[in-house]
Design a protein around this motif. Structure first.
Motif, short mmCIF file in Angstrom:
data_model
loop_
_atom_site.label_atom_id
_atom_site.label_comp_id
_atom_site.label_asym_id
_atom_site.label_seq_id
_atom_site.Cartn_x
_atom_site.Cartn_y
_atom_site.Cartn_z
N ARG A 1 5.93 -18.29 9.80
CA ARG A 1 6.66 -17.20 8.91
C ARG A 1 5.49 -16.66 8.08
O ARG A 1 5.83 -15.37 7.86
N ILE A 2 4.39 -17.09 8.05
CA ILE A 2 3.31 -16.24 7.57
C ILE A 2 2.87 -15.13 8.60
O ILE A 2 2.63 -13.76 7.99
N ALA A 3 2.87 -15.74 9.94
CA ALA A 3 2.45 -14.42 10.82
C ALA A 3 3.67 -13.27 10.73
O ALA A 3 2.98 -12.07 10.71
N PHE A 4 4.87 -13.64 10.85
CA PHE A 4 5.73 -12.48 11.01
C PHE A 4 5.89 -11.84 9.41
O PHE A 4 6.12 -10.79 9.50
N GLY A 5 5.63 -12.76 8.39
CA GLY A 5 5.75 -12.10 7.10
C GLY A 5 4.89 -10.84 6.98
O GLY A 5 5.00 -10.01 6.62
N THR A 6 3.48 -11.45 7.32
CA THR A 6 2.60 -10.39 7.33
C THR A 6 2.69 -9.07 8.09
O THR A 6 2.64 -8.03 7.74
N MET A 7 3.16 -9.31 9.33
CA MET A 7 3.69 -8.29 10.26
C MET A 7 4.48 -7.47 9.62
O MET A 7 4.41 -6.00 9.66
N ILE A 8 5.61 -8.00 9.26
CA ILE A 8 6.62 -7.07 8.54
C ILE A 8 6.10 -6.36 7.10
O ILE A 8 6.37 -4.96 7.17
N PHE A 9 5.21 -7.01 6.37
CA PHE A 9 4.49 -6.33 5.42
C PHE A 9 3.92 -5.05 5.88
O PHE A 9 4.09 -4.17 5.01
N PHE A 10 3.19 -5.04 6.72
CA PHE A 10 2.19 -4.16 6.97
C PHE A 10 2.89 -2.98 7.82
O PHE A 10 2.75 -1.85 7.65
N LEU A 11 4.01 -3.51 8.48
CA LEU A 11 4.84 -2.57 9.21
C LEU A 11 5.59 -1.57 8.14
O LEU A 11 5.78 -0.47 8.12
N ILE A 12 5.93 -2.22 7.04
CA ILE A 12 6.69 -1.57 5.73
C ILE A 12 5.50 -0.41 5.16
O ILE A 12 5.97 0.43 4.91
N LEU A 13 4.24 -1.14 5.13
CA LEU A 13 3.45 0.07 4.70
C LEU A 13 3.38 1.21 5.38
O LEU A 13 3.02 2.11 4.97
N LEU A 14 3.12 0.88 6.72
CA LEU A 14 3.04 1.87 7.81
C LEU A 14 4.32 2.93 7.62
O LEU A 14 3.81 4.12 7.64
N ILE A 15 5.49 2.43 7.56
CA ILE A 15 6.57 3.39 7.22
C ILE A 15 6.66 4.00 5.94
O ILE A 15 6.67 5.28 6.10
N ILE A 16 6.08 3.43 4.88
CA ILE A 16 6.01 4.03 3.69
C ILE A 16 4.87 5.43 3.55
O ILE A 16 4.96 6.34 3.13
N GLY A 17 3.67 4.81 4.31
CA GLY A 17 2.62 5.97 4.62
C GLY A 17 3.25 7.17 5.54
O GLY A 17 2.97 8.14 4.83
N ILE A 18 4.09 6.90 6.35
CA ILE A 18 4.51 7.94 7.17
C ILE A 18 5.59 8.96 6.24
O ILE A 18 5.57 10.01 6.19
N GLN A 19 6.17 8.03 5.50
CA GLN A 19 7.01 8.69 4.39
C GLN A 19 6.44 9.59 3.47
O GLN A 19 6.78 10.61 3.00
N MET A 20 5.15 9.28 3.10
CA MET A 20 4.52 9.79 2.06
C MET A 20 3.58 11.05 2.68
O MET A 20 2.75 11.63 1.81
N ASN A 21 3.90 11.39 3.90
CA ASN A 21 3.36 12.35 4.57
C ASN A 21 1.73 12.17 4.79
O ASN A 21 0.95 13.06 4.99
N ASP A 22 1.36 10.87 4.84
CA ASP A 22 -0.23 10.69 5.24
C ASP A 22 -0.52 10.99 6.73
O ASP A 22 -1.73 11.21 6.95
#
Lengths: 292, 47
Positions: free
Chosen positions: B7-28
């Motif tokens: 759960r920790i491994a996949f939770g961490t992966m999903i968390f950073f994937l969401i950050l990545l997507i937010i970053g793309i949305q923010m035009n980073d």
């Protein structure tokens, strides 16, 4: 051997702009928006991707001014990218995809007396990560509230080697701008090149902030190394072969383990080392080999 | 491996994937591109 070929492929994929001797400039295509997983300066004339460390520093350096127009750029794209890779593979990109890591391994093959690196120095990379990548670019700002990419500017030997020296050769007009900073970076590059001859991956182990980021994920990543103490004879074959100087039996997912799998594939003859993927069948490759 | 570490491994992966997507949305991505296509004098040691 497979790892070496993948490392070489990664070097060429990260540096695929072989037109640079004719254009006398860096690659400026849209691929440059994609970060490379390893340390590879984006001002290298051949580079086709962006250096994640340089990108994070630039975000930190520009955070304050970016709030003024109301479109803050926090660098979540790069932090998310590194965290996503780290959460899957931990520090594996250091062993398999980093061009600077490959160079260190090749230079270490030069015959010489070899020296271990004191454990205390390996904590240095976290100091460089905190100070040079986040705190100083964020806090030490000019009158317009812009910071500077401190790690790139004052230390990064990859930048000096891959960007500084080639661009000086390609663009003579830049040579007039050489000052003490360039010579100090040349000095650090020289120190690390020399150190690479005598010690295994000294830059990765003591300074590299990118390795420091990935290392934070080693214990929680999907990919994990597994130790079987009942099969271990403490012969230290893994320690002798390890490019990071790790004693595997002291812990299978230590922060300095770059998951090169050399210990699993070449060193351990007793099947004491394997790996697992979280959520999949555990211990996927338990290899037991005899020594006859 | 136990369920907690999965759960920790996949939770961490999903968390950073969401950050990545937010970053793309923010035009980073455009910010990274704009820096990466210019010669970085700091990286060379002459900035």
């Amino acid at each position: 051997m497979l790892r070496r070929w993948i490392q070489i492929a990664a070097v060429f994929l990260s540096n695929a702009n072989w037109k640079f001797p004719f254009t006398r400039n860096i690659y400026q295509g849209e691929l440059k928006a994609v970060c490379t997983p390893g340390l590879n300066c984006y001002s290298c004339p051949a580079a086709t991707g962006a250096c994640p460390l340089g990108a994070i520093q630039n975000f930190m350096a520009g955070v304050r001014p970016s709030f003024t127009p109301g479109h803050p750029h926090l660098g979540l794209y790069v932090i998310g990218f590194l965290g996503f890779i780290g959460s899957i593979a931990g520090r594996m990109p250091c062993a398999w995809l980093c061009p600077f890591g490959l160079m260190q391994e090749l230079i270490h093959k030069i015959p010489s007396r070899k020296f271990a690196i004191p454990k205390v120095l390996t904590y240095g990379k976290y100091v460089f990560l905190a100070l040079f990548i986040f705190i100083l670019p964020l806090m030490a700002v000019d009158e317009f509230e812009y910071g500077a990419p401190w790690f790139c500017k004052y230390l990064c030997p990859a930048g000096t080697l891959e960007a500084g020296i080639p661009l000086m050769a390609l663009k003579p007009e830049l040579r007039e701008m050489i000052g003490w900073l360039f010579y100090s970076k040349l000095f650090w590059l020289g120190i690390f090149l020399l150190w690479m001859v005598f010690s295994k991956r000294p830059f990765c182990r003591t300074v590299c902030p990118l390795g420091a980021i990935y290392s934070l994920f080693n214990r929680i990543s999907v990919f994990k190394m597994v130790y079987h103490p009942d099969r271990c004879t403490h012969c230290e074959a893994c320690y002798r072969d390890c490019p990071m100087g790790i004693k595997f039996y002291e812990g299978p997912n230590q922060t300095d383990c770059i998951r090169c799998l050399k210990c699993l594939n070449e060193s351990c003859k007793f099947g004491a080392i394997s790996y697992s993927l979280e959520g999949f069948a555990p211990n996927r490759t338990v290899r037991v080999r005899t020594t006859e | 491996m136990d369920k907690k570490s999965s759960r920790i491994a996949f939770g961490t992966m999903i968390f950073f994937l969401i950050l990545l997507i937010i970053g793309i949305q923010m035009n980073d991505v455009a910010v990274v591109l704009s820096k990466a296509v210019r010669i970085c004098l700091d990286c060379m040691g002459i900035g």
